[in-house]
Scaffold this active site. Structure first.
Site, short mmCIF file in Angstrom:
data_model
loop_
_atom_site.label_atom_id
_atom_site.label_comp_id
_atom_site.label_asym_id
_atom_site.label_seq_id
_atom_site.Cartn_x
_atom_site.Cartn_y
_atom_site.Cartn_z
N HIS A 138 -0.06 3.39 -10.46
CA HIS A 138 -1.00 3.88 -9.44
C HIS A 138 -0.21 4.67 -8.38
O HIS A 138 -0.06 4.22 -7.25
CB HIS A 138 -1.67 2.65 -8.84
CG HIS A 138 -2.82 2.85 -7.92
ND1 HIS A 138 -2.80 3.71 -6.86
CD2 HIS A 138 -4.03 2.26 -7.90
CE1 HIS A 138 -3.96 3.63 -6.21
NE2 HIS A 138 -4.72 2.76 -6.83
N ARG A 145 0.70 -6.54 -9.58
CA ARG A 145 1.22 -5.96 -8.33
C ARG A 145 1.52 -7.00 -7.26
O ARG A 145 2.10 -6.66 -6.23
CB ARG A 145 0.29 -4.86 -7.80
CG ARG A 145 -1.09 -5.33 -7.38
CD ARG A 145 -1.91 -4.16 -6.82
NE ARG A 145 -3.26 -4.56 -6.48
CZ ARG A 145 -4.09 -3.84 -5.75
NH1 ARG A 145 -3.71 -2.67 -5.28
NH2 ARG A 145 -5.31 -4.26 -5.49
N ARG A 161 0.84 -1.20 0.00
CA ARG A 161 0.00 0.00 0.00
C ARG A 161 0.88 1.25 0.00
O ARG A 161 1.52 1.57 1.00
CB ARG A 161 -0.90 0.00 1.24
CG ARG A 161 -1.74 1.25 1.39
CD ARG A 161 -2.87 1.36 0.38
NE ARG A 161 -3.86 0.32 0.60
CZ ARG A 161 -4.83 0.05 -0.29
NH1 ARG A 161 -4.94 0.72 -1.41
NH2 ARG A 161 -5.69 -0.92 -0.05
N GLU A 197 -2.89 8.68 -11.08
CA GLU A 197 -2.49 7.41 -11.70
C GLU A 197 -2.46 7.55 -13.22
O GLU A 197 -3.43 7.98 -13.83
CB GLU A 197 -3.48 6.32 -11.28
CG GLU A 197 -3.67 6.28 -9.76
CD GLU A 197 -4.82 5.39 -9.33
OE1 GLU A 197 -5.09 4.40 -10.03
OE2 GLU A 197 -5.44 5.68 -8.30
N ASP A 250 -12.84 9.70 -6.22
CA ASP A 250 -12.44 8.51 -6.99
C ASP A 250 -12.92 8.70 -8.42
O ASP A 250 -14.06 8.40 -8.76
CB ASP A 250 -13.06 7.25 -6.35
CG ASP A 250 -12.40 5.97 -6.82
OD1 ASP A 250 -11.59 6.03 -7.77
OD2 ASP A 250 -12.71 4.90 -6.25
C1 BG6 Z 1 -8.03 3.42 -7.17
C2 BG6 Z 1 -9.46 3.08 -7.48
O1 BG6 Z 1 -7.28 3.46 -8.32
O2 BG6 Z 1 -7.48 2.42 -6.31
C3 BG6 Z 1 -10.25 3.01 -6.18
O3 BG6 Z 1 -10.01 4.04 -8.36
C4 BG6 Z 1 -9.60 2.02 -5.24
O4 BG6 Z 1 -11.59 2.65 -6.46
C5 BG6 Z 1 -8.14 2.37 -5.06
O5 BG6 Z 1 -10.26 2.03 -4.00
C6 BG6 Z 1 -7.36 1.40 -4.17
O6 BG6 Z 1 -7.52 0.10 -4.64
P1 BG6 Z 1 -6.89 -1.10 -3.85
O7 BG6 Z 1 -7.33 -2.34 -4.57
O8 BG6 Z 1 -5.41 -0.92 -3.86
O9 BG6 Z 1 -7.46 -1.02 -2.45
#
Ligand code: BG6
Length: 296
Positions: free
Chosen positions: A166, A103, A77, A270, A211
Site C-alpha cells: 500500500h 501491518r 500511516r 498500491e 478510491d
Molecule cells: C485504501 C483503501 O487502500 O486504504 C481506502 O482503498 C482506505 O478505502 C485506505 O481508506 C486507508 O485505509 P486505512 O485502513 O489505512 O485507513
C-alpha cells in the site's frame, strides 16, 4: 514471539552489514536504518513497514504522515503498509482490523545482506495462520519489494488471500500530478457504492477524493509529477490489481492519524491482488507479489 525478544543490540550483532544498523525508532519501536552510497531507507519490524526510501541524487520518494501513530497494535500511516491476508474491511467479520493483521504484526529479521550495486537487501518473516509470509526489500537505486506467501507447514488445503503493498508516494501537489498505465483497466469505484466502471482510456488526474481498485492491471504505471520534475515508474509482477487512493479533504479530517491538511502531499498506488484477483494458494506453492519503484 521471537521478534519481541530481539533487542536492537542483538540485531546489530546478528546482522553485521556495512551501511545497516538497528535502533529504537518512533514510539520505541525497533527499526532498521539503511545508509549507503546508493540509497538510504528505513523499515520497522512492526508491520515490516518501510517508512522511507531515498535513492542517491533524488528527493525522498515515500510519504509519511506527521500524525502517524507508532504504537503496538496500530498501523503506521505512510510508507508501505502491508495489507494481508485481506484488503479493506474483512468480508465476514466487521470487527476484524481493516487491511488484515500483517501491518500490525511483529516480524522478525530473517536475512540482511549487501546487494551487488552496494545497497542493502533485507528479508523479514512472520506467520499469519494459515500462511507463512516473507517480505524482502532491496534498498538501492530502485526499491524492490516482494511479499512471498506460502501455506504454513502442515496446512494441506488451499486458502485464499488478498494482499497489497500500500505504497504512499510523496508528491508536490496531488492536484497537479497524473498517473498513466491504467487507462485500459476497468475498476471498482469505492466512492460510488463499489460500482464497476469501464476503462476510461485516459490518464488519472485528481479533482476530489479518489478510491479505486483497478483489475487485471498487470502493466507498468507511471506517476508524473512536474512540480517535483520527476516521473516514478512502478512495475509489478504477481499483482493483478492496482489501488489508487487519495482521501482529499473530508476523509482526511475523519482520520485521526492523518493531518487535516496533508492530503495534497500524497497519493497511494498500491500493488495488490484483491477482490476477483484474490489469490487461491495451493499447498506447496508460493505466491510472490513484487513491485519495483524507480525514479526517472
Ligand atoms: C485504501 C483503501 O487502500 O486504504 C481506502 O482503498 C482506505 O478505502 C485506505 O481508506 C486507508 O485505509 P486505512 O485502513 O489505512 O485507513
Amino acid at each position: 514471539m521471537v521478534s519481541l525478544m530481539q533487542t536492537v543490540q542483538s540485531l546489530c550483532e546478528q546482522f553485521k552489514v556495512p551501511g545497516l544498523h538497528f535502533e529504537a525508532g518512533q514510539g520505541g519501536l525497533t527499526k532498521a536504518v539503511v545508509a549507503t552510497p546508493v540509497a538510504s531507507g528505513e523499515i520497522y519490524l512492526h508491520g515490516a513497514h518501510v517508512t522511507s526510501w531515498q535513492p542517491a541524487g533524488h528527493e525522498p520518494v515515500l510519504w509519511m504522515s506527521r500524525s502517524s501513530l507508532f504504537q503496538p497494535g496500530k498501523p503506521i500511516r505512510g510508507g508501505v503498509p502491508i495489507c494481508f491476508p485481506w484488503f479493506g474491511p474483512n468480508a465476514s467479520d466487521p470487527s476484524a482490523p481493516a487491511h488484515g493483521f500483517a501491518r500490525t504484526a511483529m516480524w522478525e529479521v530473517a536475512e540482511a545482506r549487501p546487494t551487488a550495486e552496494g545497497g542493502i537487501s533485507m528479508t523479514l518473516q512472520t506467520r499469519i495462520d494459515p500462511f507463512a509470509v516473507r517480505f524482502t526489500v532491496e534498498f538501492g537505486s530502485v526499491l524492490r519489494m516482494t511479499l512471498a506467501t506460502e501455506l504454513a507447514t502442515g496446512v494441506s488445503t488451499s486458502h485464499r488471500f488478498e494482499d497489497a503493498l500500500h505504497t504512499y508516494f510523496s508528491v508536490s501537489d496531488v492536484r497537479n500530478i497524473s498517473i498513466t498505465g491504467l487507462e485500459q483497466s476497468r475498476y471498482i469505484d469505492k466512492l460510488d457504492g463499489a460500482a464497476e466502471k469501464p476503462a476510461t482510456g485516459v490518464a488519472i488526474e485528481f479533482i476530489g477524493e479518489t478510491d479505486r481498485v483497478y483489475f487485471d492491471s498487470d502493466s507498468e504505471c507511471h506517476l508524473h509529477d512536474p512540480g517535483r520534475k520527476r516521473t516514478i515508474a512502478i512495475s509489478t509482477s504477481g499483482s493483478q490489481s492496482t489501488v489508487v487512493w487519495n482521501p482529499w479533504i473530508a476523509k482526511s479530517a475523519r482520520m485521526p492519524d492523518f493531518g487535516d491538511h496533508e492530503w495534497p502531499e500524497m497519493v497511494c498506488i498500491e500493488t495488490a491482488n484483491v477482490g476477483v484477483n484474490a489469490v487461491e494458494l495451493a499447498p506447496k506453492s508460493i505466491h510472490s507479489t513484487t513491485v519495483v519503484i524507480r525514479v526517472q
